[in-house]
Design an enzyme around this catalytic site. Structure first.
Site, PDB file in Angstrom:
ATOM      1  N   THR A 198      86.541  67.593  53.850  1.00  0.00           N
ATOM      2  CA  THR A 198      86.370  66.197  54.227  1.00  0.00           C
ATOM      3  C   THR A 198      87.633  65.743  54.930  1.00  0.00           C
ATOM      4  OG1 THR A 198      86.466  63.935  53.318  1.00  0.00           O
ATOM      5  CG2 THR A 198      86.879  65.718  51.783  1.00  0.00           C
ATOM      6  N   CYS A 224      84.957  63.210  61.158  1.00  0.00           N
ATOM      7  CA  CYS A 224      84.302  63.169  59.853  1.00  0.00           C
ATOM      8  C   CYS A 224      83.410  64.393  59.825  1.00  0.00           C
ATOM      9  CB  CYS A 224      83.489  61.886  59.688  1.00  0.00           C
ATOM     10  SG  CYS A 224      82.547  61.841  58.151  1.00  0.00           S
TER      11      CYS A 224
END
Length: 235
Positions: A83, A196
């Protein structure tokens, strides 16, 4: 190959992509029935997302440090945090463990530096687009990323959490992202960082004339480079 430790689940949609790409990458590089040597700790994203929303980064740091330590104790030889946003807490991971940590912003910046792009658009969560933990890390490599205007940042963020993290891929959202990219290009952006890990589910290089830097794919390649080089050195 040496064992790669994945801190995943944030969201599991992109962590599944990490797992697939790691195994496809090993097969492409080594052939036959080879697959990736991986340890995965997949966290429950809901409480982590709640910590993000209320700004309780210290509690989130405890969660990541514990996950990293568990992977290290289980035998991981390097750590990959699946992430971008949670790289805000990378220091909590490196402070709790001794095995190498492959920082996603560093991997991305190095990839950008291999091209002519120096002012790419960063699409990511609000945390990543608005705080310096990621932009500053890119800048240290000479990459001065730009971000969309405030209303566009809110929409990019909303699509990530309300759609992509839930496995919802909508043509209208893709069109919105592409419009934001086109606007940035007209204002001088010379690349696009999919900052992202879920955005690669929506946008790819085929969608843009600008160079597109998919952070998930780049992170996987860096992990494979590390793991296979470590195996070669140990042989």
């Amino acid at each position: 190959m040496t064992t790669i430790g994945l801190i995943g689940g944030m969201s599991w949609e992109s962590t599944a992509v990490y797992y697939r790409l790691l195994n496809e990458g090993v097969r492409a590089r080594q052939g036959g029935l080879h697959s990736a040597d991986v340890l995965l700790h997949s966290l429950d994203f809901s409480p982590v997302a709640e910590m993000q929303a209320r700004g309780d980064w210290d509690a989130a740091g405890d969660v990541l440090a514990d996950s990293a330590l568990r992977l290290e104790r289980a035998g991981a030889n390097c750590l990959v945090l699946c992430t971008n946003t949670m790289h805000k807490l990378a220091d909590r991971i490196t402070g709790a463990t001794r095995v190498p940590f492959l920082h996603l912003a560093d991997v991305t910046a190095k990839a950008v530096r291999q091209t002519a792009s120096r002012r790419p658009l960063l699409l990511a969560t609000r945390f990543t687009m608005e705080q310096r933990f990621y932009l500053g890390r890119l800048a240290a490599f000479g990459v001065e990323a730009v971000v969309p205007e405030e209303g566009e940042r809110e929409e990019v963020h909303r699509i990530i959490y309300e759609e992509l993290c839930r496995g919802r891929i909508k043509p209208a959202s893709k069109a919105r992202y592409l419009a934001i990219i086109a606007k940035a290009a007209a204002q001088g952006a010379d690349g696009v960082i999919l900052g992202c890990t879920e955005i690669g589910l929506l946008i790819s290089q085929a969608d843009s004339a600008l160079p597109v830097f998919d952070t998930t794919a780049l992170h996987v390649e860096a992990a494979l480079d590390f793991a296979l080089a470590a195996e070669s050195q140990a042989a």
